[in-house]
Design a protein around this motif. Sequence first.
Motif, mmCIF file in Angstrom:
data_model
loop_
_atom_site.group_PDB
_atom_site.id
_atom_site.type_symbol
_atom_site.label_atom_id
_atom_site.label_comp_id
_atom_site.label_asym_id
_atom_site.label_seq_id
_atom_site.Cartn_x
_atom_site.Cartn_y
_atom_site.Cartn_z
ATOM 1 N N LYS A 150 0.814 -1.214 0.000
ATOM 2 C CA LYS A 150 0.000 0.000 0.000
ATOM 3 C C LYS A 150 0.850 1.268 0.000
ATOM 4 C CE LYS A 150 -3.999 -2.166 2.238
ATOM 5 N NZ LYS A 150 -4.953 -2.102 3.359
ATOM 6 N N GLU A 151 1.837 1.297 -0.879
ATOM 7 C CA GLU A 151 2.695 2.471 -1.029
ATOM 8 C C GLU A 151 1.940 3.571 -1.777
ATOM 9 O OE1 GLU A 151 6.206 4.805 -0.910
ATOM 10 O OE2 GLU A 151 5.767 2.878 0.074
ATOM 11 N N PRO A 152 1.899 4.804 -1.278
ATOM 12 C CA PRO A 152 1.205 5.889 -1.994
ATOM 13 C C PRO A 152 1.925 6.255 -3.290
ATOM 14 C CG PRO A 152 1.565 6.439 0.326
ATOM 15 C CD PRO A 152 2.397 5.232 0.033
ATOM 16 N N ARG A 153 1.154 6.515 -4.320
ATOM 17 C CA ARG A 153 1.736 6.974 -5.579
ATOM 18 C C ARG A 153 2.237 8.410 -5.421
ATOM 19 N NH1 ARG A 153 0.735 4.036 -10.323
ATOM 20 N NH2 ARG A 153 -0.730 2.287 -10.053
ATOM 21 N N PRO A 154 3.276 8.773 -6.171
ATOM 22 C CA PRO A 154 3.805 10.141 -6.038
ATOM 23 C C PRO A 154 2.871 11.210 -6.590
ATOM 24 C CG PRO A 154 4.946 8.935 -7.776
ATOM 25 C CD PRO A 154 4.107 7.940 -7.063
ATOM 26 N N ASP A 155 1.985 10.850 -7.530
ATOM 27 C CA ASP A 155 1.152 11.875 -8.156
ATOM 28 C C ASP A 155 -0.205 12.050 -7.497
ATOM 29 O OD1 ASP A 155 0.235 9.382 -8.946
ATOM 30 O OD2 ASP A 155 -0.268 10.022 -10.983
ATOM 31 N N SER A 156 -0.757 10.965 -6.951
ATOM 32 C CA SER A 156 -2.131 11.046 -6.443
ATOM 33 C C SER A 156 -2.294 10.586 -5.008
ATOM 34 C CB SER A 156 -3.051 10.208 -7.337
ATOM 35 O OG SER A 156 -2.701 8.831 -7.259
ATOM 36 N N THR A 158 -2.732 7.560 -4.207
ATOM 37 C CA THR A 158 -3.418 6.263 -4.221
ATOM 38 C C THR A 158 -2.454 5.189 -3.749
ATOM 39 O OG1 THR A 158 -4.727 7.006 -6.121
ATOM 40 C CG2 THR A 158 -4.711 4.642 -5.644
ATOM 41 N N ARG A 159 -2.894 4.341 -2.842
ATOM 42 C CA ARG A 159 -1.983 3.433 -2.156
ATOM 43 C C ARG A 159 -1.848 2.090 -2.892
ATOM 44 N NH1 ARG A 159 -0.858 5.835 2.732
ATOM 45 N NH2 ARG A 159 0.191 3.947 3.469
ATOM 46 N N ASN A 160 -1.339 2.163 -4.119
ATOM 47 C CA ASN A 160 -1.070 0.934 -4.873
ATOM 48 C C ASN A 160 0.128 1.123 -5.803
ATOM 49 O OD1 ASN A 160 -2.197 2.649 -6.744
ATOM 50 N ND2 ASN A 160 -3.646 1.157 -7.572
ATOM 51 N N SER A 161 1.132 1.844 -5.321
ATOM 52 C CA SER A 161 2.256 2.205 -6.169
ATOM 53 C C SER A 161 3.284 1.088 -6.310
ATOM 54 C CB SER A 161 2.944 3.460 -5.612
ATOM 55 O OG SER A 161 3.915 3.940 -6.501
ATOM 56 N N MET A 162 3.527 0.343 -5.251
ATOM 57 C CA MET A 162 4.571 -0.693 -5.235
ATOM 58 C C MET A 162 3.972 -2.068 -5.517
ATOM 59 S SD MET A 162 7.573 -2.123 -4.528
ATOM 60 C CE MET A 162 8.655 -0.890 -3.796
ATOM 61 N N PRO A 163 4.429 -2.773 -6.561
ATOM 62 C CA PRO A 163 5.420 -2.406 -7.570
ATOM 63 C C PRO A 163 4.744 -1.841 -8.813
ATOM 64 C CG PRO A 163 4.939 -4.722 -7.756
ATOM 65 C CD PRO A 163 4.068 -4.204 -6.637
ATOM 66 N N SER A 164 5.537 -1.477 -9.812
ATOM 67 C CA SER A 164 5.004 -0.954 -11.070
ATOM 68 C C SER A 164 4.552 -2.110 -11.959
ATOM 69 C CB SER A 164 6.070 -0.130 -11.797
ATOM 70 O OG SER A 164 5.671 0.139 -13.129
ATOM 71 N N GLY A 165 3.249 -2.193 -12.222
ATOM 72 C CA GLY A 165 2.734 -3.256 -13.084
ATOM 73 C C GLY A 165 3.151 -3.075 -14.528
ATOM 74 N N HIS A 166 3.208 -1.822 -15.016
ATOM 75 C CA HIS A 166 3.657 -1.575 -16.382
ATOM 76 C C HIS A 166 5.091 -2.078 -16.579
ATOM 77 C CE1 HIS A 166 0.159 1.020 -16.422
ATOM 78 N NE2 HIS A 166 0.387 1.414 -17.664
ATOM 79 N N THR A 167 5.948 -1.755 -15.619
ATOM 80 C CA THR A 167 7.340 -2.182 -15.716
ATOM 81 C C THR A 167 7.446 -3.701 -15.660
ATOM 82 O OG1 THR A 167 8.015 -0.132 -14.616
ATOM 83 C CG2 THR A 167 9.632 -1.917 -14.718
ATOM 84 N N ALA A 168 6.676 -4.322 -14.777
ATOM 85 C CA ALA A 168 6.696 -5.782 -14.674
ATOM 86 C C ALA A 168 6.272 -6.423 -15.987
ATOM 87 C CB ALA A 168 5.786 -6.239 -13.533
ATOM 88 N N ASN A 203 6.333 10.220 -15.961
ATOM 89 C CA ASN A 203 4.929 10.613 -15.792
ATOM 90 C C ASN A 203 4.514 10.742 -14.327
ATOM 91 O OD1 ASN A 203 4.263 10.754 -18.577
ATOM 92 N ND2 ASN A 203 4.075 8.529 -18.659
ATOM 93 N N ASN A 204 5.485 10.573 -13.429
ATOM 94 C CA ASN A 204 5.247 10.725 -11.992
ATOM 95 C C ASN A 204 4.225 9.723 -11.461
ATOM 96 O OD1 ASN A 204 5.901 12.010 -9.552
ATOM 97 N ND2 ASN A 204 4.125 13.377 -9.677
ATOM 98 N N ARG A 205 4.201 8.536 -12.068
ATOM 99 C CA ARG A 205 3.268 7.503 -11.630
ATOM 100 C C ARG A 205 3.872 6.571 -10.593
ATOM 101 N NH1 ARG A 205 -1.536 7.624 -11.361
ATOM 102 N NH2 ARG A 205 -1.997 5.522 -12.090
ATOM 103 N N HIS A 206 5.198 6.532 -10.533
ATOM 104 C CA HIS A 206 5.854 5.601 -9.621
ATOM 105 C C HIS A 206 7.139 6.194 -9.059
ATOM 106 C CE1 HIS A 206 3.418 1.971 -10.055
ATOM 107 N NE2 HIS A 206 3.315 2.247 -11.347
ATOM 108 N N TRP A 207 7.541 5.627 -7.928
ATOM 109 C CA TRP A 207 8.841 5.916 -7.339
ATOM 110 C C TRP A 207 9.889 5.004 -7.973
ATOM 111 C CZ3 TRP A 207 8.480 10.151 -4.446
ATOM 112 C CH2 TRP A 207 7.283 10.410 -3.765
#
Length: 267
Positions: A150-156, A158-168, A203-207
């Motif tokens: 439940k890591e907060p996203r840097p832009d919003s 929202t607590r679903n930042s970790m991990p990046s699904g796009h990167t995975a 895009n500031n979607r992830h850390w």
Amino acid sequence: MLLILLCAGRAAAIIVATDSVACDSSSVAPVAIAADSVAAREGQGSAPCTPFAPQQLIVPGVVIAVGAATSIGHWFDPVNEAVRDGMADIRGDHYFHADDYLQYLPVAAYLGMGACGIKSRHGIVSRLMAGATAYAAMGIMVNVLKYTVKEPRPDSGTRNSMPSGHTATAFMGAELVRLEYGTGYAIGAYCVAAGIAFCRLYNNRHWLNDVIMGAGIGILSARIGYWMLPLYRRWLKLDSRGGKAFAAVPAFEPGTRSLGVALCATF
């Protein structure tokens, strides 16, 4: 919609996937679009597989460990914030959202390169099974972590930042390309995957540690798909003598305005 039918003996495995699309009703013909099937043969005999070996865990294990270690406590926060601020300076008000689609490019290359005449280690049936297993493993790991950490996203926030699904997804596809076609073709696929990871930061979607963890999960997921392949081939008797046929049939349903594709494997 996903429908899977498996029958014993010399039978067929049928997969049908449909996705609704918006259409102007005036442009829809009253009959379904007819499409030719495209068939590919799964090679006879035993194809080379990738059995599990402990050393294969080293690379994804190290990457995942780095992602996990940088998520414990707040010691890595200054690095995350420095990367975020640096990306903001580069980005300004210009965002690039093509990563929502380009994340699938390595996976598409993995499935399609063999059909374009590039030598692959396995036939399309084996590639589909390994790819589907990898995608399922990746989805499970990503979503379990997202809603556990439940890591907060840097832009919003929202607590679903970790991990990046796009990167995975992108790194899973790149590793699938490497396992199937070799390192030469994988270089391009990994460049695309690295670009997706960069875009998630841009895009500031992830850390930063989100994309590190996503990369490790993607690589591990691809290897899981290939570790399972020998079992699938034995269970489905894909190594037995005789031909194995595969056909893909696109279709359009005017009643529901849906596009779909039916995949049929006979073994």
